[in-house]
Design an enzyme around this catalytic site. Structure first.
Site, PDB file in Angstrom:
ATOM      1  N   GLY A 291       0.606 -18.219  19.239  1.00  0.00           N
ATOM      2  CA  GLY A 291       0.274 -18.832  18.080  1.00  0.00           C
ATOM      3  C   GLY A 291      -1.046 -17.791  17.920  1.00  0.00           C
TER       4      GLY A 291
ATOM      5  N   GLY B 175      -5.083 -20.861  17.167  1.00  0.00           N
ATOM      6  CA  GLY B 175      -5.055 -19.802  18.397  1.00  0.00           C
ATOM      7  C   GLY B 175      -6.103 -18.301  18.363  1.00  0.00           C
TER       8      GLY B 175
ATOM      9  N   SER C  28      -4.699 -22.795  -5.070  1.00  0.00           N
ATOM     10  CA  SER C  28      -5.084 -23.428  -4.879  1.00  0.00           C
ATOM     11  C   SER C  28      -5.523 -24.724  -5.427  1.00  0.00           C
ATOM     12  CB  SER C  28      -6.600 -22.709  -4.484  1.00  0.00           C
ATOM     13  OG  SER C  28      -7.553 -23.299  -3.762  1.00  0.00           O
TER      14      SER C  28
ATOM     15  N   ARG D 181      -4.454 -35.255  -2.352  1.00  0.00           N
ATOM     16  CA  ARG D 181      -2.643 -34.086  -2.610  1.00  0.00           C
ATOM     17  C   ARG D 181      -1.715 -35.820  -2.812  1.00  0.00           C
ATOM     18  NH1 ARG D 181      -3.728 -29.343   1.595  1.00  0.00           N
ATOM     19  NH2 ARG D 181      -5.893 -27.641  -0.163  1.00  0.00           N
TER      20      ARG D 181
ATOM     21  N   LEU E  94      -8.291 -25.847   7.523  1.00  0.00           N
ATOM     22  CA  LEU E  94      -9.188 -24.353   8.518  1.00  0.00           C
ATOM     23  C   LEU E  94      -9.832 -25.423   9.185  1.00  0.00           C
ATOM     24  CD1 LEU E  94      -9.690 -22.293   5.503  1.00  0.00           C
ATOM     25  CD2 LEU E  94      -7.434 -22.630   6.705  1.00  0.00           C
TER      26      LEU E  94
END
Lengths: 647, 247, 233
Positions: free
Chosen positions: A41, A46, A285, A338, A449
Site C-alpha cells: 500500500g 505506506g 468535505s 461525524r 491523515l
C-alpha cells in the site's frame, strides 16, 4: 498461539512514548542494509513508512494496485490534518487533542496510542512543510488553521480542499527520492493475494501482477500492511472503486486477529444517491461545516413543496427552517462529530423531513456565510468543492443549498496491533486505516491523515527496529520453501476456482446486493434482528457467489473482473465478520449504533461496564465461527463519561 | 438516453487494436460517464463478451487514474474536470461517442483504454522532491512564506498526474506536468535550495523518455482537468535556462 | 556547457526563440526599408547602394542566412522528434481545444511556406542584386544595375502571379508571427497570466504591421503597373 499483549509501556501517559523509545532496541546502519521490509500500500501510511524506512537504510519493496503510488485513496482526503500546534493561541495542547480524540472515539480507543498520536502530530506538520506541502497561509506568511468536527479549537492545517492530495504528494515525493536512490523497489499494479507465514513469523507475500496475471513471491524480514480500510464492503461508499480489504483479510486468515470490525464511520456530508446505476458516493468535505449550516424545513408542507418542485429551498423563510444540529447541540452546533451529525440527519429523514425525492437528503446551506463573508471568501475556501458539487449535481451551491446525506466513509476497525503496531503475527505490522488502534468507535475529521503519517513517519520506523534487531543474523528470505509453495498454490487454486464457475451473475451484481444487505442491516442503525439477518444473508450470498459468479477472460491478462471478484470474495467474509462483531457489542458507541441502546434523547448509550474492550476476532477456518478475544481498555487519564456536545 | 459507442479495443500492448461499436440504452442523464461504461461492461459480461478495460479509481477527480479521449477531447467535452466527473447530461440522446486511449509514444496502451503512465513516475523520481529525510526539520512556522507564493505553489501542485497534457499535446510533450512540479517547489523557499538541480534533472529525464518538445500551443492548459497554467512552463523555462547558464 | 542547446528540449526552444527574435528584427528592418520604396524610389536605391556588397552587408547576410538555416534545421529536428513522440497510432477524432490558435499547431507548415517564399524572393531580388555585385558584374540578367532595387520591384510586381504568390507568402508570415512573436518570450521564460494577453496582442500587432507594410509595397507597384505611367500614386 497468539496472545493479546498490547505492550503498552509502563509509566505516566505523557512519558510512555519517550520511555518506550528509550527502551526498545535499534539496528545499526550496517545491519539495516541487510534487512528487507515489504510495504503493501502506498497511501499516507505506506508511502511515508516506505520512504522513512528506506532513509534509515533498510531495503524496502513497496506494492500498490494502482499504476502509480500517487493514486492511493489518501489523495482524496479533502479537509485537513490535525495537529496540536496551538498556533491560534486558542488553548490547544497535546492533551486536548488526545482528549478530543478519545472522546470523539466514544472511549473505545487505547489511551497510550492516542496520546502518542497527539504527541507526534506536531512533527508531521513540520515534516510536511519541509517537504514542500503548500499549506494555506495567512498574509503574514504563517500557517492558517480551520476548525473541524468534535473540537472547539482551530487545529486543522489544510491545503485548499486537497489536503490529502498534497500530503500524499509529499510522502510520494519522499518515496520517489528513495526509489531513485535504489533503496526502495516499487511494484505498481501488483496486488497482494496472500501472506506467507513460516515458523509463526511473517516472511513474505504472494502477489498477482495485474497486467500480466503472473503470480509472484516476495520475501522479507518484515511485512507492513498499509492497505487502507474496507468500507467498500457496502458497495456504495466514498472509498475509491479499487479500495479493498483483501490484503488485511489475507492476514486475518493467516492468523492476524481482527479488531472491532463493526466500527464503521458514516460521513454526514456526502452527495445523496441518485439512482441504482450509481457506482460510488462523493464526499463533500467536513470543512464545509465550518461555514455551512445544516437544515431541513420545520413544516411538512414545505418538505412536500420542495420535493415536488413547487418551492425552492431559498423560498423557505428563516423561521421555518430547522437547523437541527444547532438546535440539539448548541455548544458544537454544526461541528459535532461525524457519527452524531449522521445520526441526526437520519433521525430527521426517518421522521419524514428528507428534502429530495427519495426523502434521503438534508440541506447544507452557505447563505449565512456568503452574506457574512462574501462570495469571494467562500470561493477561496471551498471553490474546488463547490465546483465538484456543481459538476456532479448540476446545481450551483452559491445560489442553492447543497443536498447531502450520510455515506460510508472510513473503517475504524482493522487488524489488531500492539503499541509497536505489530499484529498478532510476529513480523507483520499494520499501519494507517488498515489497523484499528487510534480512533475507537468514531474517527474525528482530519485525524485519518494525522494517523497515517504518524504511523509511517514517526512510529513504525522506531518500533520495527525492535523486532528487526533480532533478525540481523537472519539471511535473505528464501522464497523457495514449502510455506511459499503452499501460499502460492492457494492463490492459484482460488483463481482457478473462480474461473471454473462461469455462472450467471456479474461481480458487480453480487457486490451491489452485498452492499444493500450491509447498508440495511449493518449500517447507521443496527438491531439484534437486523444483524442476525445480515449474517444469514451474507452467508447465502457468499454461497451464491461461489456457485453463480461469472468472470470472463483468463488469469494471464489485464483482467479487472477477476480483480473485483477476488476482492468481493473477501468482502463476503468481512461482511459477516462485521455483523458478528456488531451483534456481540450490546451497546451503542460512536459509529456503532444499536437501536436497542440509546438514551431518551436518541444519543448513543454506551455500556462501559461490559463493553469497554476491544473485540478481537480470530479466524478459525472457512465457514467456521471466529473466536472473539478481548483487550480490556483501561482509562487512566480520562474519565469515562457520556459524550456531551450540547454545552 | 440511447447512445452508440465506438470504443478502441486492443488485447494487449503488442496486439493490433481496432474500434468496436456498441449500443447502450436507457442511460439517465445523471449517470456519470464511467457509470455508463460500467453499465456497458455489465451488459457485455452477461452477453458472454469481454468487458472494456479502462483505468479509474477515486471517481471524484483527484486520483488521476482515469483517462480517456472522448470525442476528440482528453477527459471529454466538459472543462476543468476528469472523465470520472463527466456526466451524461453533457451528451444528447442518440449521440455517437468515440472513446480512445491516451495516444502518446511515452504512454503505450496496455489493454483497450488503459495506458502505461509510469514515465511520469520516472520523471518525478529524477528530481520532483525536496531532499529532506524524516525528522530533524525546523518548526513549520520557522519560515514565513508570502501567501501569494504559497497560493501559486498550490495552483501548480493541484496536478493529478493524469497525463491529459501529454496526451493532448500535438507534440506529445510533458512540459506542463514537469512544469507543475518544478514551479510548485520553486515558489517555496524550501524548494529553492535545489531548484537548479531539480529543473535540470527532470527535464533531462523527460527528454530521455521520449516526450516531445513544447511549442507553446497551450492545448495542455485547455484540456488540463485542473486548469494548470502554462505560466508554470514559462517558469520552468526560466529555472532551466538560468540553471544551465550558471553551469 | 552549451550542449543543452542541442540535446535538451528547452535548449532547442531557446535556439528557436533567439533565432526567431533575430529574424523578426530583420523583418522589421527590411519592412522599414521597403516603405521607402513607396515614398521615394530614389531613396530606396540609395539604401540599396549603401548596403550593396560592402563588408558589413555581407556579414549581415551571412549571419542572417545562418539564422534562417538554424531556425529551419531546428524546426525540422523538433518536428521529427515531436512526430515520434506522438506515436504511431493517432487519434481517430480530434477537436479544437478552447483558446488554442490554429497557427500555433501549424508552425512548421507555415514556416515551410515562408521559407519557400524566401527562396523565390532570393531568386527575384538577391540573386539580381547582392549576388551580382559579389560576382563583380555590372548589370544583372534583366539589364538593371545591382543597386537599382526600385526598378526590380517595379518589374517583379508588374506580373500579377508574383503579386498573388507574395501575398500568400505574407499571409503565411502573418500566421507564423502571431504565434511566434509571443511564443519566443514564453520559451525564454518570460510569460505569466498577466502578460499573456499583452504578449499575444503585441504578437498580433507586429504580425499585422509586417503584413500590411510588405503588402503595401507589392500592391502599390502592381497598381502602378496597371496604370502604366498614367496614374502617379
Amino acid at each position: 498461539m497468539a496472545t493479546l499483549d498490547s505492550k503498552i509501556p509502563q509509566g505516566e501517559l505523557s512519558k510512555k512514548w519517550s520511555n518506550h523509545k528509550a527502551a526498545i532496541k535499534v539496528v545499526s546502519p550496517a545491519n539495516k542494509r541487510k534487512l528487507e521490509i515489504i510495504v503493501v500500500g502506498t497511501g499516507l501510511g505506506g508511502a511515508s513508512a516506505a520512504a522513512s524506512l528506506a532513509e534509515l537504510g533498510y531495503n524496502v519493496k513497496v506494492f500498490c494496485i494502482s499504476d502509480s503510488p500517487r493514486r492511493a485513496h489518501s489523495i482524496a482526503a479533502q479537509g485537513g490534518i490535525n495537529a496540536a500546534k496551538n498556533y491560534q493561541n486558542d488553548n490547544d495542547s497535546v492533551f486536548r487533542l488526545f482528549y478530543d480524540t478519545i472522546k470523539g472515539g466514544d472511549y473505545r480507543a487505547r489511551e497510550a496510542n492516542v496520546y502518542r498520536l497527539a504527541e507526534v502530530s506536531n512533527l508531521i506538520i513540520d515534516q510536511c512543510v519541509a517537504q514542500g506541502v503548500p499549506f494555506a497561509r495567512e498574509y503574514g506568511g504563517l500557517l492558517d488553521n480551520r476548525s473541524f468536527g468534535g473540537a472547539q479549537v482551530s487545529r486543522t492545517f489544510y491545503a485548499r480542499g486537497q489536503t490529502g492530495q498534497q500530503l500524499l504528494l509529499g510522502a510520494y515525493a519522499a518515496l520517489n527520492r528513495q526509489i531513485a536512490k535504489g533503496n526502495v523497489k516499487s511494484y505498481p499494479r501488483h496486488e497482494m493475494l496472500n501472506l506467507v507465514v513460516e515458523d509463526g513469523e511473517a516472511k513474505g507475500i504472494i502477489t498477482r501482477n495485474l497486467v500480466t496475471g503472473e503470480i509472484e513471491r516476495f520475501g522479507a524480514h518484515a511485512v507492513v500492511i498499509a492497505s487502507g480500510g474496507y468500507g467498500n464492503v457496502f458497495f456504495l461508499s466514498t472509498n475509491a472503486m479499487n479500495s479493498n480489504g483483501s490484503a488485511a483479510f489475507q492476514c486475518y486468515r493467516k492468523g492476524a486477529w481482527f479488531a472491532n470490525p463493526c466500527f464503521t464511520q458514516i460521513h454526514p456530508t456526502c452527495i445523496p444517491v441518485h439512482g441504482d446505476q450509481q457506482s460510488k458516493l462523493t464526499l463533500m468535505s467536513e470543512s464545509l461545516r465550518n461555514d455551512g449550516r445544516i437544515w431541513v424545513p420545520k413544516k411538512m408542507e414545505d418538505v412536500k413543496a420542495i420535493r415536488s418542485g413547487a418551492k425552492k429551498p431559498t423560498d423557505i423563510p428563516e423561521e421555518d427552517r430547522d437547523y437541527y444540529l444547532e438546535r440539539r447541540y448548541p455548544a458544537f452546533g454544526n461541528l459535532v462529530p461525524r457519527d452524531v451529525a449522521s445520526r441526526a440527519a437520519k433521525e430527521r429523514c426517518d421522521a419524514g423531513y428528507g428534502v429530495n425525492e427519495t426523502g434521503l437528503a438534508v440541506f447544507l446551506d452557505f447563505k449565512t456565510a456568503i452574506e457574512r463573508l462574501g462570495k469571494e471568501v467562500i470561493r477561496q475556501r471551498y471553490g474546488n468543492l463547490f465546483q465538484m458539487y456543481e459538476k456532479i449535481t448540476d446545481v450551483n451551491p452559491y445560489e442553492q443549498p447543497m443536498q447531502i446525506f450520510p455515506a460510508v466513509h472510513y473503517t475504524m476497525g482493522g487488524i489488531w496491533v500492539d503499541y509497536n503496531l505489530m499484529t498478532t503475527i510476529p513480523g507483520l505490522y499494520a499501519i494507517g486505516e488498515a489497523n484499528f488502534s487510534d480512533h475507537g468507535a468514531n474517527r474525528l475529521g482530519a485525524s485519518a491523515l494525522m494517523q497515517g503519517l504518524a504511523d509511517g513517519y514517526f512510529v513504525l520506523p522506531y518500533t520495527i527496529g525492535d523486532y528487526l534487531s533480532h533478525k540481523i543474523q537472519t539471511p535473505k528470505t528464501d522464497v523457495n520453501t514449502p510455506a511459499f509453495d503452499e501460499a502460492e498454490k492457494a492463490v492459484k487454486e482460488k483463481i482457478a476456482r473462480i474461473f471454473s464457475i462461469q455462472g450467471k451473475r456479474s461481480v458487480d451484481d453480487i457486490h451491489k446486493e452485498l452492499g444493500h444487505i450491509m447498508w440495511e442491516n449493518v449500517g447507521m442503525a443496527r438491531t439484534k434482528e437486523s444483524l442476525e439477518k445480515a449474517i444469514k444473508e451474507v452467508q447465502r450470498l457468499r454461497a451464491e457467489f461461489w456457485k453463480d459468479v461469472k468472470v470472463p477472460g483468463t488469469n494471464e491478462e489485464f483482467n479487472q473482473e477477476l480483480e473485483k471478484a477476488l476482492r468481493l470474495s473477501d468482502f463476503l467474509e468481512l461482511g459477516e465478520l462485521m455483523a458478528r462483531d456488531a451483534l456481540n457489542r450490546n451497546e451503542s458507541c460512536g459509529g456503532h449504533f444499536r437501536s436497542e441502546y440509546q438514551t431518551a434523547e436518541g444519543e448513543a448509550l454506551r455500556d462501559d461496564e461490559h463493553y469497554a474492550y476491544v473485540a478481537v476476532w480470530e479466524y478459525t477456518g472457512e465457514n467456521k465461527e471466529p473466536v472473539m478475544h478481548k483487550e480490556e481498555l483501561r482509562f487512566e487519564a480520562v474519565h469515562l463519561a457520556q459524550r456531551n456536545y450540547k454545552d | 438516453m440511447n447512445l452508440t459507442l465506438k470504443i478502441w479495443r486492443q488485447k494487449n500492448a503488442k496486439a493490433k487494436g481496432a474500434f468496436e461499436t456498441y449500443h447502450v440504452e436507457n442511460i439517465s442523464p445523471d449517470t456519470s460517464f464511467l457509470e455508463m461504461l460500467d453499465i456497458l461492461n455489465n451488459n457485455l459480461i452477461h452477453e458472454g463478451k469481454e468487458p472494456v478495460v479502462f483505468d479509474h479509481d477515486c471517481r471524484e477527480g483527484i486520483c488521476g487514474m482515469c483517462s480517456l479521449h472522448i470525442n476528440g477531447h482528453a477527459h471529454g467535452p466538459d472543462s476543468e474536470i476528469t472523465t470520472c466527473q463527466l456526466h451524461m447530461r453533457k451528451f444528447n440522446d442518440g449521440d455517437t461517442i468515440v472513446i480512445e486511449p491516451w495516444r502518446s509514444a511515452a504512454f503505450p496502451v496496455i489493454k483497450d483504454l488503459a495506458v502505461d503512465r509510469s514515465a511520469y513516475d520516472k520523471i518525478l523520481q529524477a528530481g520532483g522532491f525536496i531532499s529532506v529525510n524524516t525528522g530533524g526539520v525546523p518548526d513549520a512556522n520557522a519560515i514565513p512564506i508570502p501567501k501569494a507564493d504559497a497560493d501559486e505553489s498550490m495552483d501548480a501542485a493541484a496536478c493529478i498526474g493524469c497525463g491529459a497534457c501529454a496526451a493532448t499535446c500535438k507534440n506529445g510533450s510533458a512540459m506542463l506536468f514537469v512544469a507543475a512540479r518544478v514551479s510548485s517547489l520553486a515558489k517555496l523557499p524550501q524548494g529553492r535550495v535545489e531548484g537548479a538541480r531539480r529543473a535540470k534533472a527532470m527535464v533531462a529525464k523527460m527528454d530521455e523518455l521520449g516526450f516531445g518538445n513544447c511549442t507553446n500551443t497551450g492545448a495542455c492548459e485547455a484540456e488540463c482537468p485542473k486548469a494548470i497554467s502554462i505560466a508554470h512552463i514559462a517558469r520552468l523555462n526560466r529555472e532551466f535556462l538560468s540553471a544551465k547558464f550558471k553551469d | 556547457m552549451g550542449t543543452f542547446l542541442y540535446n535538451s528540449s528547452i535548449g532547442k526552444k531557446l535556439v528557436m526563440s533567439v533565432t526567431g527574435i533575430f529574424l523578426v528584427l530583420f523583418i522589421l528592418f527590411h519592412m522599414s526599408m521597403n516603405l521607402v520604396a513607396v515614398i521615394s524610389p530614389e531613396g530606396y536605391n540609395m539604401i540599396c547602394e549603401l548596403l550593396g556588397a560592402n563588408w558589413y552587408a555581407l556579414v549581415g547576410t551571412l549571419v542572417l542566412a545562418a539564422g534562417v538555416v538554424i531556425h529551419f534545421l531546428y524546426a525540422i529536428m523538433l518536428t521529427l522528434q515531436n512526430l515520434a513522440a506522438r506515436g504511431k497510432e493517432r487519434y481517430a477524432v480530434t477537436a479544437k481545444e478552447q483558446g488554442v490558435s490554429w497557427a500555433s499547431k501549424n508552425m512548421f507548415v507555415l514556416g515551410t511556406i515562408v521559407l519557400l517564399g524566401l527562396c523565390l524572393h532570393l531568386l527575384n531580388f538577391w540573386s539580381k542584386m547582392q549576388l551580382v555585385e559579389i560576382m563583380g558584374q555590372e548589370t544583372n540578367s534583366l539589364g538593371f544595375g545591382p543597386a537599382d532595387g526600385a526598378a526590380l520591384i517595379r518589374y517583379t510586381f508588374s506580373q500579377w502571379y508574383y503579386v498573388v504568390v507574395y501575398l500568400i507568402w505574407f499571409a503565411a508570415l502573418w500566421f507564423h508571427l502571431t504565434h511566434g512573436v509571443w511564443s519566443m518570450f514564453q520559451s525564454l521564460g518570460w510569460g505569466n497570466k498577466t502578460w499573456y494577453p499583452r504578449l499575444k496582442s503585441i504578437a498580433c500587432i507586429v504580425a499585422t504591421i509586417v503584413f500590411l507594410c510588405f503588402a503595401l509595397v507589392v500592391v502599390f507597384y502592381f497598381i502602378q503597373s496597371l496604370c502604366g505611367g498614367a496614374c502617379n500614386l
